[in-house]
Design a protein around this motif. Structure first.
Motif, PDB file in Angstrom:
ATOM      1  N   PRO A 117       0.825  -1.212   0.000  1.00 16.24           N
ATOM      2  CA  PRO A 117       0.000   0.000   0.000  1.00 16.24           C
ATOM      3  C   PRO A 117       0.856   1.258   0.000  1.00 16.24           C
ATOM      4  CG  PRO A 117      -0.735  -1.569   1.670  1.00 16.24           C
ATOM      5  CD  PRO A 117       0.579  -2.062   1.173  1.00 16.24           C
ATOM      6  N   VAL A 118       0.332   2.289  -0.597  1.00 19.23           N
ATOM      7  CA  VAL A 118       0.998   3.583  -0.627  1.00 19.23           C
ATOM      8  C   VAL A 118       0.936   4.205   0.766  1.00 19.23           C
ATOM      9  CG1 VAL A 118       0.855   5.926  -1.558  1.00 19.23           C
ATOM     10  CG2 VAL A 118       0.513   3.952  -3.059  1.00 19.23           C
ATOM     11  N   ARG A 119       2.014   4.858   1.163  1.00 16.98           N
ATOM     12  CA  ARG A 119       2.044   5.525   2.461  1.00 16.98           C
ATOM     13  C   ARG A 119       1.601   6.972   2.307  1.00 16.98           C
ATOM     14  NH1 ARG A 119       7.943   3.518   4.761  1.00 16.98           N
ATOM     15  NH2 ARG A 119       7.330   1.389   5.339  1.00 16.98           N
ATOM     16  N   ILE A 120       0.536   7.316   3.028  1.00 18.91           N
ATOM     17  CA  ILE A 120       0.049   8.695   3.074  1.00 18.91           C
ATOM     18  C   ILE A 120       0.383   9.242   4.453  1.00 18.91           C
ATOM     19  CG2 ILE A 120      -1.953  10.204   2.930  1.00 18.91           C
ATOM     20  CD1 ILE A 120      -3.312   8.135   1.191  1.00 18.91           C
ATOM     21  N   THR A 121       1.256  10.217   4.513  1.00 19.84           N
ATOM     22  CA  THR A 121       1.646  10.792   5.799  1.00 19.84           C
ATOM     23  C   THR A 121       0.665  11.894   6.168  1.00 19.84           C
ATOM     24  OG1 THR A 121       3.135  12.377   4.736  1.00 19.84           O
ATOM     25  CG2 THR A 121       4.070  10.263   5.401  1.00 19.84           C
ATOM     26  N   VAL A 122       0.241  11.877   7.415  1.00 19.64           N
ATOM     27  CA  VAL A 122      -0.737  12.837   7.912  1.00 19.64           C
ATOM     28  C   VAL A 122      -0.060  13.737   8.939  1.00 19.64           C
ATOM     29  CG1 VAL A 122      -2.943  13.152   9.084  1.00 19.64           C
ATOM     30  CG2 VAL A 122      -2.620  11.223   7.523  1.00 19.64           C
ATOM     31  N   SER A 123      -0.169  15.037   8.696  1.00 20.93           N
ATOM     32  CA  SER A 123       0.389  16.016   9.623  1.00 20.93           C
ATOM     33  C   SER A 123      -0.594  17.165   9.741  1.00 20.93           C
ATOM     34  CB  SER A 123       1.742  16.541   9.105  1.00 20.93           C
ATOM     35  OG  SER A 123       2.275  17.511   9.978  1.00 20.93           O
ATOM     36  N   ASN A 124      -1.029  17.453  10.976  1.00 15.60           N
ATOM     37  CA  ASN A 124      -2.003  18.518  11.222  1.00 15.60           C
ATOM     38  C   ASN A 124      -3.278  18.337  10.407  1.00 15.60           C
ATOM     39  OD1 ASN A 124      -0.278  19.850  13.056  1.00 15.60           O
ATOM     40  ND2 ASN A 124       0.736  20.956  11.398  1.00 15.60           N
ATOM     41  N   ARG A 125      -3.746  17.106  10.339  1.00 16.87           N
ATOM     42  CA  ARG A 125      -4.993  16.742   9.657  1.00 16.87           C
ATOM     43  C   ARG A 125      -4.923  16.969   8.146  1.00 16.87           C
ATOM     44  NH1 ARG A 125      -9.122  16.297  13.548  1.00 16.87           N
ATOM     45  NH2 ARG A 125      -8.101  15.546  15.451  1.00 16.87           N
ATOM     46  N   ARG A 126      -3.742  17.073   7.596  1.00 15.16           N
ATOM     47  CA  ARG A 126      -3.572  17.184   6.146  1.00 15.16           C
ATOM     48  C   ARG A 126      -2.757  15.989   5.664  1.00 15.16           C
ATOM     49  NH1 ARG A 126      -2.010  22.870   3.742  1.00 15.16           N
ATOM     50  NH2 ARG A 126      -2.987  21.841   1.966  1.00 15.16           N
ATOM     51  N   ALA A 127      -3.081  15.523   4.464  1.00 18.44           N
ATOM     52  CA  ALA A 127      -2.494  14.283   3.949  1.00 18.44           C
ATOM     53  C   ALA A 127      -1.523  14.603   2.818  1.00 18.44           C
ATOM     54  CB  ALA A 127      -3.587  13.344   3.447  1.00 18.44           C
ATOM     55  N   PHE A 128      -0.343  13.986   2.878  1.00 21.34           N
ATOM     56  CA  PHE A 128       0.708  14.223   1.893  1.00 21.34           C
ATOM     57  C   PHE A 128       1.254  12.896   1.376  1.00 21.34           C
ATOM     58  CE2 PHE A 128       0.734  17.588   5.050  1.00 21.34           C
ATOM     59  CZ  PHE A 128       0.742  18.746   4.296  1.00 21.34           C
ATOM     60  N   VAL A 129       1.701  12.911   0.129  1.00 27.26           N
ATOM     61  CA  VAL A 129       2.459  11.805  -0.439  1.00 27.26           C
ATOM     62  C   VAL A 129       3.799  12.381  -0.876  1.00 27.26           C
ATOM     63  CG1 VAL A 129       2.557  10.008  -2.196  1.00 27.26           C
ATOM     64  CG2 VAL A 129       0.354  10.672  -1.227  1.00 27.26           C
ATOM     65  N   TRP A 130       4.882  11.827  -0.317  1.00 24.33           N
ATOM     66  CA  TRP A 130       6.213  12.362  -0.564  1.00 24.33           C
ATOM     67  C   TRP A 130       7.015  11.548  -1.564  1.00 24.33           C
ATOM     68  CZ3 TRP A 130       8.074  16.936   1.298  1.00 24.33           C
ATOM     69  CH2 TRP A 130       7.337  17.555   2.302  1.00 24.33           C
ATOM     70  N   ASP A 131       6.688  10.303  -1.747  1.00 27.88           N
ATOM     71  CA  ASP A 131       7.470   9.431  -2.623  1.00 27.88           C
ATOM     72  C   ASP A 131       6.972   9.570  -4.059  1.00 27.88           C
ATOM     73  OD1 ASP A 131       8.387   6.977  -4.046  1.00 27.88           O
ATOM     74  OD2 ASP A 131       9.217   6.519  -2.077  1.00 27.88           O
ATOM     75  N   VAL A 132       7.875   9.893  -4.988  1.00 23.66           N
ATOM     76  CA  VAL A 132       7.472  10.109  -6.388  1.00 23.66           C
ATOM     77  C   VAL A 132       6.944   8.825  -7.016  1.00 23.66           C
ATOM     78  CG1 VAL A 132       8.974  12.086  -6.765  1.00 23.66           C
ATOM     79  CG2 VAL A 132       9.885   9.791  -7.089  1.00 23.66           C
TER      80      VAL A 132
END
Length: 301
Positions: free
Chosen positions: A3-18
């Motif tokens: 599965p893709v990792r979605i990092t959550v910080s301050n209730r916002r979701a980011f994907v960092w891996d290209v």
């Protein structure tokens, strides 16, 4: 596939891996929005880079379908020791130096191959002209017996300038030894909600927006942000890089929710002006179904 990792910080979701960004777009039809600046071009905003910011609806869909997990970003990072930081920096430096060496060898081989080619007719003509000019100057100096400082040749090769090479660096922080997401990832929305990491969808409006988003996604559409066109979503028949949107969709929280006539007129006119049909998407929270009504402005008389 993991599965893709979605990092959550301050209730916002980011994907960092290209690589993850490519997977969710090409395989799962989730586009998101790139918000990072490019190296050495921080002031431009036409082309952006990582991280990819996801809408809450996109996050909920990816997790519900088992395509991604939510990672608590704050708990996944630990402060590295000096030895770990130095070791990681040394590996990065070694990787850069190996790329530079390979690039320099490639440039040197290309230059050698070019020099080994026979000179063109133009090069031969210029060489003969230089030799004739040099001979004339020598004869003039002998006749006048006056010393004249030697002039540099016109075609002298300029001093070597520093070459520019492109170096590739990892676009993800997941390779850092002090990034440890294991044990801080949640595979379901309920688990993330219980941990206090991710609460969406929470209200009736959230459920309506997510229900419409998911229903249209399951029909094969790409979904984008529609605020620029007075709607909740833009609906694309294919990847937005290749297609224009066909619909602008507005979410209605309930089948019996009131709507003013002027809203219907405005949606119809705006959709037609932007070459789209406007969808009114009504969410039934009890049946968990969506009903659609397409409106388009028509002139009379």
């Amino acid at each position: 596939m993991a599965p893709v990792r979605i990092t959550v910080s301050n209730r916002r979701a980011f994907v960092w891996d290209v690589d993850d960004i490519a997977v969710i777009r090409s395989q799962h039809r989730i586009c998101g929005l790139l918000t990072g600046t490019l190296p050495r071009l921080a002031q431009q905003n036409a082309f952006l880079g990582v991280p990819l910011v996801l809408m809450p609806q996109e996050v909920a869909l990816l997790v519900d379908k088992g395509f991604a997990v939510l990672v608590d970003d704050a708990l996944s990072h630990r402060f590295p020791s000096q030895a770990e930081a130095n070791r990681w920096a040394d590996l990065q430096t070694a990787d850069i130096e190996s790329q530079l060496t390979a690039a320099e060898e490639l440039a040197r081989s290309r230059h050698t191959n070019a020099a080994d080619k026979s000179m063109s007719e133009e090069a031969v003509r210029k060489r003969k002209a230089r030799e004739a000019k040099r001979a004339a100057k020598t004869q003039q100096a002998d006749d006048s017996a006056v010393f004249a400082p030697q002039q540099p040749e016109e075609d002298a090769v300029p001093a070597a300038q520093a070459s520019v090479f492109t170096i590739s660096l990892p676009a993800s922080s997941t390779g850092m030894p002090w990034y440890e997401p294991e044990g801080k990832a949640y595979a379901t929305l309920d688990a993330a909600r219980a941990a206090g990491l991710w609460m969406y969808p929470e209200t009736l409006q959230d459920r309506a927006q997510y229900g419409v988003f998911r229903d249209m996604w399951e029909q094969g559409f790409f979904m984008g942000i529609g605020i620029r066109f007075g709607a909740d979503y833009l609906v694309y028949p294919g990847d937005p890089l290749r297609y224009h949107s066909h619909f602008a969709a507005t979410v209605i929280e309930a089948p019996d929710a009131p709507m003013r006539p002027m809203e219907i007129v405005a949606h119809g006119r705006l959709g037609t002006a932007t070459k789209k049909a406007h969808l009114l998407c009504s969410w039934d929270d009890e049946k968990r179904t969506v009903s659609y009504l397409s409106i388009e402005w028509a002139g009379f008389g």
